[in-house]
Design a protein around this motif. Structure first.
Motif, PDB file in Angstrom:
ATOM      1  N   GLU A 177      51.662  77.100 -13.404  1.00  0.00           N
ATOM      2  CA  GLU A 177      52.049  78.501 -13.532  1.00  0.00           C
ATOM      3  C   GLU A 177      53.029  78.958 -12.456  1.00  0.00           C
ATOM      4  O   GLU A 177      53.839  79.865 -12.676  1.00  0.00           O
ATOM      5  CB  GLU A 177      50.799  79.391 -13.483  1.00  0.00           C
ATOM      6  N   SER A 178      52.965  78.333 -11.279  1.00  0.00           N
ATOM      7  CA  SER A 178      53.859  78.739 -10.186  1.00  0.00           C
ATOM      8  C   SER A 178      55.317  78.408 -10.479  1.00  0.00           C
ATOM      9  O   SER A 178      56.216  78.839  -9.760  1.00  0.00           O
ATOM     10  CB  SER A 178      53.430  78.075  -8.876  1.00  0.00           C
ATOM     11  N   HIS A 179      55.555  77.634 -11.533  1.00  0.00           N
ATOM     12  CA  HIS A 179      56.924  77.249 -11.897  1.00  0.00           C
ATOM     13  C   HIS A 179      57.426  78.033 -13.112  1.00  0.00           C
ATOM     14  O   HIS A 179      58.384  77.626 -13.763  1.00  0.00           O
ATOM     15  CB  HIS A 179      57.000  75.746 -12.187  1.00  0.00           C
ATOM     16  N   ASP A 180      56.765  79.170 -13.386  1.00  0.00           N
ATOM     17  CA  ASP A 180      57.174  80.009 -14.512  1.00  0.00           C
ATOM     18  C   ASP A 180      58.402  80.823 -14.090  1.00  0.00           C
ATOM     19  O   ASP A 180      58.313  81.979 -13.683  1.00  0.00           O
ATOM     20  CB  ASP A 180      56.027  80.937 -14.918  1.00  0.00           C
ATOM     21  N   GLN A 181      59.566  80.200 -14.202  1.00  0.00           N
ATOM     22  CA  GLN A 181      60.808  80.786 -13.708  1.00  0.00           C
ATOM     23  C   GLN A 181      61.203  82.075 -14.422  1.00  0.00           C
ATOM     24  O   GLN A 181      60.934  82.257 -15.603  1.00  0.00           O
ATOM     25  CB  GLN A 181      61.963  79.789 -13.871  1.00  0.00           C
ATOM     26  N   ALA A 182      61.844  82.963 -13.668  1.00  0.00           N
ATOM     27  CA  ALA A 182      62.464  84.141 -14.266  1.00  0.00           C
ATOM     28  C   ALA A 182      63.711  83.697 -15.026  1.00  0.00           C
ATOM     29  O   ALA A 182      64.490  82.886 -14.533  1.00  0.00           O
ATOM     30  CB  ALA A 182      62.837  85.147 -13.184  1.00  0.00           C
ATOM     31  N   VAL A 183      63.890  84.213 -16.222  1.00  0.00           N
ATOM     32  CA  VAL A 183      65.021  83.840 -17.074  1.00  0.00           C
ATOM     33  C   VAL A 183      66.068  84.953 -17.114  1.00  0.00           C
ATOM     34  O   VAL A 183      67.260  84.710 -16.938  1.00  0.00           O
ATOM     35  CB  VAL A 183      64.541  83.517 -18.506  1.00  0.00           C
ATOM     36  N   ALA A 184      65.618  86.185 -17.338  1.00  0.00           N
ATOM     37  CA  ALA A 184      66.542  87.324 -17.404  1.00  0.00           C
ATOM     38  C   ALA A 184      65.791  88.603 -17.062  1.00  0.00           C
ATOM     39  O   ALA A 184      64.579  88.703 -17.280  1.00  0.00           O
ATOM     40  CB  ALA A 184      67.160  87.433 -18.788  1.00  0.00           C
ATOM     41  N   SER A 185      66.511  89.558 -16.514  1.00  0.00           N
ATOM     42  CA  SER A 185      65.934  90.860 -16.181  1.00  0.00           C
ATOM     43  C   SER A 185      66.825  91.961 -16.727  1.00  0.00           C
ATOM     44  O   SER A 185      68.035  91.785 -16.883  1.00  0.00           O
ATOM     45  CB  SER A 185      65.812  91.036 -14.662  1.00  0.00           C
ATOM     46  N   LEU A 186      66.203  93.105 -17.003  1.00  0.00           N
ATOM     47  CA  LEU A 186      66.971  94.305 -17.325  1.00  0.00           C
ATOM     48  C   LEU A 186      66.908  95.185 -16.079  1.00  0.00           C
ATOM     49  O   LEU A 186      65.921  95.871 -15.824  1.00  0.00           O
ATOM     50  CB  LEU A 186      66.380  95.032 -18.535  1.00  0.00           C
ATOM     51  N   ASN A 187      67.960  95.089 -15.280  1.00  0.00           N
ATOM     52  CA  ASN A 187      67.984  95.779 -13.989  1.00  0.00           C
ATOM     53  C   ASN A 187      68.309  97.255 -14.141  1.00  0.00           C
ATOM     54  O   ASN A 187      69.168  97.643 -14.934  1.00  0.00           O
ATOM     55  CB  ASN A 187      69.012  95.120 -13.061  1.00  0.00           C
ATOM     56  N   ALA A 188      67.645  98.069 -13.321  1.00  0.00           N
ATOM     57  CA  ALA A 188      67.907  99.496 -13.313  1.00  0.00           C
ATOM     58  C   ALA A 188      69.237  99.771 -12.622  1.00  0.00           C
ATOM     59  O   ALA A 188      69.678  98.995 -11.773  1.00  0.00           O
ATOM     60  CB  ALA A 188      66.781 100.223 -12.582  1.00  0.00           C
ATOM     61  N   PRO A 189      69.900 100.864 -12.986  1.00  0.00           N
ATOM     62  CA  PRO A 189      71.142 101.232 -12.292  1.00  0.00           C
ATOM     63  C   PRO A 189      70.871 101.436 -10.807  1.00  0.00           C
ATOM     64  O   PRO A 189      69.780 101.845 -10.408  1.00  0.00           O
ATOM     65  CB  PRO A 189      71.537 102.553 -12.970  1.00  0.00           C
ATOM     66  N   LYS A 190      71.847 101.163  -9.976  1.00  0.00           N
ATOM     67  CA  LYS A 190      71.684 101.327  -8.535  1.00  0.00           C
ATOM     68  C   LYS A 190      71.337 102.775  -8.199  1.00  0.00           C
ATOM     69  O   LYS A 190      71.923 103.705  -8.725  1.00  0.00           O
ATOM     70  CB  LYS A 190      72.963 100.918  -7.798  1.00  0.00           C
ATOM     71  N   GLY A 191      70.342 102.881  -7.291  1.00  0.00           N
ATOM     72  CA  GLY A 191      69.946 104.208  -6.851  1.00  0.00           C
ATOM     73  C   GLY A 191      68.834 104.799  -7.679  1.00  0.00           C
ATOM     74  O   GLY A 191      68.318 105.867  -7.351  1.00  0.00           O
ATOM     75  N   SER A 192      68.417 104.102  -8.766  1.00  0.00           N
ATOM     76  CA  SER A 192      67.356 104.638  -9.600  1.00  0.00           C
ATOM     77  C   SER A 192      66.007 104.266  -9.021  1.00  0.00           C
ATOM     78  O   SER A 192      65.883 103.413  -8.145  1.00  0.00           O
ATOM     79  CB  SER A 192      67.460 104.089 -11.021  1.00  0.00           C
ATOM     80  N   SER A 193      64.958 104.868  -9.532  1.00  0.00           N
ATOM     81  CA  SER A 193      63.607 104.608  -9.036  1.00  0.00           C
ATOM     82  C   SER A 193      63.123 103.227  -9.421  1.00  0.00           C
ATOM     83  O   SER A 193      62.155 102.729  -8.860  1.00  0.00           O
ATOM     84  CB  SER A 193      62.634 105.662  -9.601  1.00  0.00           C
ATOM     85  N   ASP A 194      63.796 102.603 -10.401  1.00  0.00           N
ATOM     86  CA  ASP A 194      63.367 101.274 -10.838  1.00  0.00           C
ATOM     87  C   ASP A 194      64.107 100.158 -10.105  1.00  0.00           C
ATOM     88  O   ASP A 194      63.926  98.988 -10.404  1.00  0.00           O
ATOM     89  CB  ASP A 194      63.606 101.103 -12.347  1.00  0.00           C
ATOM     90  N   GLU A 195      64.951 100.498  -9.148  1.00  0.00           N
ATOM     91  CA  GLU A 195      65.742  99.481  -8.459  1.00  0.00           C
ATOM     92  C   GLU A 195      64.846  98.486  -7.728  1.00  0.00           C
ATOM     93  O   GLU A 195      65.141  97.297  -7.662  1.00  0.00           O
ATOM     94  CB  GLU A 195      66.716 100.125  -7.479  1.00  0.00           C
ATOM     95  N   GLU A 196      63.740  98.992  -7.187  1.00  0.00           N
ATOM     96  CA  GLU A 196      62.841  98.120  -6.445  1.00  0.00           C
ATOM     97  C   GLU A 196      62.302  97.003  -7.318  1.00  0.00           C
ATOM     98  O   GLU A 196      62.192  95.854  -6.901  1.00  0.00           O
ATOM     99  CB  GLU A 196      61.675  98.942  -5.885  1.00  0.00           C
ATOM    100  N   ALA A 197      62.004  97.314  -8.588  1.00  0.00           N
ATOM    101  CA  ALA A 197      61.500  96.298  -9.513  1.00  0.00           C
ATOM    102  C   ALA A 197      62.534  95.219  -9.745  1.00  0.00           C
ATOM    103  O   ALA A 197      62.220  94.033  -9.841  1.00  0.00           O
ATOM    104  CB  ALA A 197      61.111  96.946 -10.845  1.00  0.00           C
ATOM    105  N   SER A 198      63.803  95.613  -9.827  1.00  0.00           N
ATOM    106  CA  SER A 198      64.881  94.644 -10.017  1.00  0.00           C
ATOM    107  C   SER A 198      65.013  93.733  -8.802  1.00  0.00           C
ATOM    108  O   SER A 198      65.231  92.531  -8.927  1.00  0.00           O
ATOM    109  CB  SER A 198      66.201  95.383 -10.252  1.00  0.00           C
TER     110      SER A 198
END
Length: 209
Positions: A177-198
């Protein structure tokens, strides 16, 4: 397309840097064929044929046929050396295959529905562009399709979220399970509250690498 995956090759006995240099000057590509418990064989291929074939994405994950002095040998391309700035193939490594033996290949990823995801207000980020897989030669996929339409802003798609073709398994997931690589993300625009998740998704990918 099929003709691009069949290449004529000649066995060569002259090896070394000098011999390889002479071959390249004659528009030939030095190569080696190995695997399946047989002795490596040094080969020569026509550069124009190789150069045309390698322009196709599928060339790198497709079962190839080498006509070695008229005898067909099924194989995969395992390595290709290119000139640093000229359009010249310097050397190629081919690996023999057996239809009953599993092989390891890197299958390119084709991302689909990126525009659908980005309409939600984010930007798609690709963390990997190919997947290391294992399968029988007859099951080698030309590519892996990854649908990102369902991503929400701040979410990351992992290897475990991808549906692989029948008979195909992920080399990384097989390690745990530790090798479950990230493939793609939907990043929040810069400065948004969701930036930290990105940022967390990016850090996760860097840790895995």
């Amino acid at each position: 397309m099929t003709d691009l995956f069949t290449l004529d090759a000649e066995v060569r006995t002259d090896t070394g840097k000098g011999a390889s240099r002479r071959l390249r000057h004659a528009n030939k590509v030095p190569a080696i064929l190995y695997g399946e418990g047989k002795e490596p064989v040094s080969l020569t291929l026509a550069h124009n044929k190789v150069f045309r074939a390698q322009q196709e994405e599928a060339f790198y994950s497709h079962v190839l046929t080498l006509n070695v002095d008229g005898k067909p040998v099924e194989c995969l391309i395992k390595d290709m050396q290119r000139h640093p700035f000229k359009q010249i193939i310097m050397h190629m490594d081919f690996m023999r295959i057996d239809a009953t033996h599993s092989v390891h290949v890197n299958a390119p990823i084709h991302f689909v529905n990126e525009d659908v995801a980005e309409k939600k207000g984010g930007a798609i980020a690709h963390h990997i562009n190919e997947v290391a897989v294992s399968c029988l030669p007859g099951d080698i996929p030309e590519f892996i399709e990854v649908d990102v339409a369902g991503l929400e802003v701040g979410q990351t798609l992992h290897l475990s979220d991808i549906t692989l073709p029948k008979g195909v398994t992920s080399d990384e997931l097989a390690k745990g399970e530790s090798h479950d690589q990230a493939v793609a993300s939907l990043n929040a625009p810069k400065g948004s509250s969701d930036e930290e998740a990105s940022d967390e998704a990016a850090e996760e990918t860097a840790t895995e690498e």
